[in-house]
Design a protein around this motif. Structure first.
Motif, short mmCIF file in Angstrom:
data_model
loop_
_atom_site.label_atom_id
_atom_site.label_comp_id
_atom_site.label_asym_id
_atom_site.label_seq_id
_atom_site.Cartn_x
_atom_site.Cartn_y
_atom_site.Cartn_z
N LEU A 175 0.84 -1.20 0.00
CA LEU A 175 0.00 0.00 0.00
C LEU A 175 0.87 1.24 0.00
O LEU A 175 1.86 1.32 0.75
CB LEU A 175 -0.91 0.01 1.23
N TYR A 176 0.49 2.24 -0.82
CA TYR A 176 1.25 3.47 -0.92
C TYR A 176 0.33 4.69 -0.88
O TYR A 176 -0.82 4.62 -1.32
CB TYR A 176 2.07 3.50 -2.22
N ALA A 177 0.87 5.78 -0.38
CA ALA A 177 0.16 7.06 -0.35
C ALA A 177 1.21 8.16 -0.20
O ALA A 177 2.37 7.90 0.11
CB ALA A 177 -0.84 7.11 0.79
N THR A 178 0.80 9.40 -0.40
CA THR A 178 1.72 10.52 -0.18
C THR A 178 1.84 10.77 1.32
O THR A 178 0.91 10.50 2.10
CB THR A 178 1.21 11.79 -0.86
N PRO A 179 2.97 11.28 1.76
CA PRO A 179 3.12 11.60 3.18
C PRO A 179 2.04 12.58 3.67
O PRO A 179 1.54 12.45 4.80
CB PRO A 179 4.52 12.23 3.26
N ALA A 180 1.68 13.55 2.82
CA ALA A 180 0.67 14.53 3.22
C ALA A 180 -0.67 13.86 3.46
O ALA A 180 -1.40 14.21 4.40
CB ALA A 180 0.56 15.63 2.16
N TYR A 181 -1.02 12.90 2.58
CA TYR A 181 -2.32 12.23 2.77
C TYR A 181 -2.32 11.42 4.06
O TYR A 181 -3.31 11.43 4.82
CB TYR A 181 -2.61 11.32 1.58
N LEU A 182 -1.23 10.74 4.35
CA LEU A 182 -1.17 9.94 5.58
C LEU A 182 -1.21 10.84 6.82
O LEU A 182 -1.77 10.46 7.85
CB LEU A 182 0.08 9.08 5.58
N GLU A 183 -0.64 12.03 6.72
CA GLU A 183 -0.70 12.97 7.84
C GLU A 183 -2.14 13.38 8.11
O GLU A 183 -2.56 13.53 9.27
CB GLU A 183 0.14 14.21 7.54
N ARG A 184 -2.92 13.57 7.05
CA ARG A 184 -4.34 13.93 7.24
C ARG A 184 -5.11 12.83 7.94
O ARG A 184 -6.13 13.08 8.59
CB ARG A 184 -4.98 14.24 5.88
N LEU A 185 -4.63 11.59 7.80
CA LEU A 185 -5.27 10.47 8.48
C LEU A 185 -4.75 10.29 9.90
O LEU A 185 -5.18 9.37 10.61
CB LEU A 185 -5.04 9.17 7.69
N GLY A 186 -3.81 11.13 10.32
CA GLY A 186 -3.25 10.99 11.66
C GLY A 186 -2.04 10.09 11.73
O GLY A 186 -1.77 9.50 12.78
N SER A 187 -1.33 9.93 10.62
CA SER A 187 -0.12 9.07 10.55
C SER A 187 -0.44 7.66 11.04
O SER A 187 0.03 7.22 12.10
CB SER A 187 1.04 9.67 11.36
N PRO A 188 -1.26 6.92 10.31
CA PRO A 188 -1.70 5.59 10.75
C PRO A 188 -0.55 4.62 10.93
O PRO A 188 0.42 4.63 10.17
CB PRO A 188 -2.62 5.15 9.60
N ARG A 260 5.30 3.98 1.91
CA ARG A 260 4.45 2.84 2.25
C ARG A 260 3.44 3.25 3.32
O ARG A 260 3.79 3.90 4.31
CB ARG A 260 5.28 1.67 2.78
N ALA A 261 2.19 2.90 3.10
CA ALA A 261 1.18 3.05 4.14
C ALA A 261 1.20 1.77 4.97
O ALA A 261 1.10 0.68 4.42
CB ALA A 261 -0.20 3.26 3.52
N LEU A 262 1.35 1.90 6.26
CA LEU A 262 1.53 0.75 7.15
C LEU A 262 2.69 -0.11 6.67
O LEU A 262 2.52 -1.24 6.19
CB LEU A 262 0.25 -0.09 7.21
N PRO A 263 3.92 0.38 6.78
CA PRO A 263 5.09 -0.35 6.26
C PRO A 263 5.31 -1.71 6.90
O PRO A 263 5.97 -2.56 6.30
CB PRO A 263 6.26 0.60 6.55
N ASP A 264 4.78 -1.93 8.09
CA ASP A 264 4.96 -3.22 8.74
C ASP A 264 3.90 -4.24 8.34
O ASP A 264 3.97 -5.41 8.76
CB ASP A 264 4.93 -3.05 10.27
N LEU A 265 2.92 -3.81 7.53
CA LEU A 265 1.86 -4.73 7.10
C LEU A 265 2.42 -5.74 6.11
O LEU A 265 3.18 -5.40 5.21
CB LEU A 265 0.73 -3.94 6.44
N GLU A 266 2.06 -7.00 6.32
CA GLU A 266 2.51 -8.05 5.39
C GLU A 266 1.98 -7.75 3.99
O GLU A 266 0.80 -7.43 3.82
CB GLU A 266 2.01 -9.41 5.85
N PRO A 267 2.82 -7.84 2.97
CA PRO A 267 2.37 -7.53 1.61
C PRO A 267 1.47 -8.61 1.04
O PRO A 267 1.46 -9.76 1.51
CB PRO A 267 3.68 -7.43 0.83
N LEU A 268 0.75 -8.24 0.00
CA LEU A 268 -0.03 -9.20 -0.77
C LEU A 268 0.88 -9.73 -1.87
O LEU A 268 1.39 -8.97 -2.69
CB LEU A 268 -1.26 -8.51 -1.38
N MET A 269 1.14 -11.04 -1.87
CA MET A 269 2.10 -11.62 -2.81
C MET A 269 1.39 -12.11 -4.07
O MET A 269 0.31 -12.69 -4.01
CB MET A 269 2.85 -12.78 -2.16
#
Length: 306
Positions: A175-188, A260-269
């Motif tokens: 999962l990917y997003a811009t840093p600004a968008y993730l900040e608007r979500l509260g840095s999930p 990466r959005a949620l960089p520790d999340l296991e990827p979809l292979m």
């Protein structure tokens, strides 16, 4: 009455037969003309000429489409067999060529065509300038047996016995997003933190949503306000901060405008396969392109690629 024809007495025109075959398979002259890349009136004249040549009616109109008559149904099996034989002749002829000059048709999705093939072709043109390449970009799998392509990059293992395939690797989709968008979500940091996020959907069937839910994300259809079947459009929307998208990790990690959005999340292979027709293995130029492309695809795997 059973359709019967003395084939020795008929001067058969394969172009007309092919026009009949594709029209029968597509169900209309307009669709067949698009498939063959010719004008509809030209195709119609070829079908009409075949009917006159054989002295039978092959199609009858049903609504806006065409349906085969009993004579057309019986002829279809013969012409289909002719088409398969013609394809085998073409494949054999191509397979016997030992020249490193000539054309190779590559089929790939738009993401692979846009992000992987340009760099590969730059290297290929330097090492083998006599090889010409046509790129077929499509979301559907090209029919290699009908020579829609010579080599294809696919995300599934082919089942046809006359195709050869090499599994390159398993690719992590993240999962990917811009840093600004993730900040608007509260840095999930946790999957639950994305419960109010907007995702860019690339699948109208709902499978994308199901896949993300299976990864532990608490999402519903309301989390997908934008839908596009184009991965390139989805990726541009992500880079513009519209929402979160999913992409091959080796491509996503190389884009400086996203993280990466949620960089520790296991990827979809998902797997990458390189596929070609079995008879093309004896062609030197096809073998060269196949092996070099396989090496390029393997080299793009990051440390967490399977």
């Amino acid at each position: 009455m059973r359709f019967c024809m003395d084939w020795r007495a008929v001067k058969f025109d394969w172009n007309r037969a092919r026009a009949f075959l594709i029209t029968a398979e597509e169900g209309s002259l307009s669709a067949a003309a698009r498939a063959l890349g010719m004008a509809q009136p030209t195709l119609g004249r070829q079908v009409e000429a075949l009917q006159e040549e054989l002295g039978v009616v092959l199609f009858e109109r049903v609504g806006r489409g065409l349906a085969l008559t009993p004579s057309g149904l019986e002829l279809l099996d013969h012409v289909r067999a002719m088409g398969e034989a013609a394809g085998r002749v073409s494949l054999t002829a191509a397979g016997q060529s030992q020249s490193v000059q000539g054309k190779v048709v590559l089929a790939a999705s738009e993401i692979h065509a846009a992000f992987i093939l340009p760099g590969f072709l730059a290297k290929l043109r330097q090492s083998h300038p006599g090889i010409e390449v046509e790129i077929v970009v499509s979301s559907r799998a090209s029919d290699l047996r009908r020579r829609e392509a010579d080599i294809a990059i696919r995300n599934f293992r082919p089942v046809e016995p006359d195709l050869v395939a090499t599994k390159i690797r398993d690719v992590p989709a993240r999962l990917y997003a811009t840093p600004a968008y993730l900040e608007r979500l509260g840095s999930p940091r946790l999957p639950y933190d994305l419960r109010n996020a907007d995702f860019i959907s690339i699948d109208g069937s709902g499978m994308f949503l199901k896949g993300l839910v299976a990864m532990g994300l608490p999402l519903t259809e309301r989390n997908f306000p934008v839908l596009t079947e184009s991965y390139l459009v989805m990726w541009e929307l992500v880079k513009q901060g519209v929402g979160i998208g999913i992409l091959d990790g080796s491509i996503g990690d190389a884009e400086p405008r996203v993280v990466r959005a949620l960089p520790d999340l296991e990827p979809l292979m998902f797997p990458i396969w390189l596929v070609a027709h079995r008879e093309l293995n004896t062609s030197r130029r096809f073998r060269i392109v196949f092996d070099l492309l396989a090496a390029e695809l393997r080299a793009r795997g990051g440390p967490d690629a399977g």
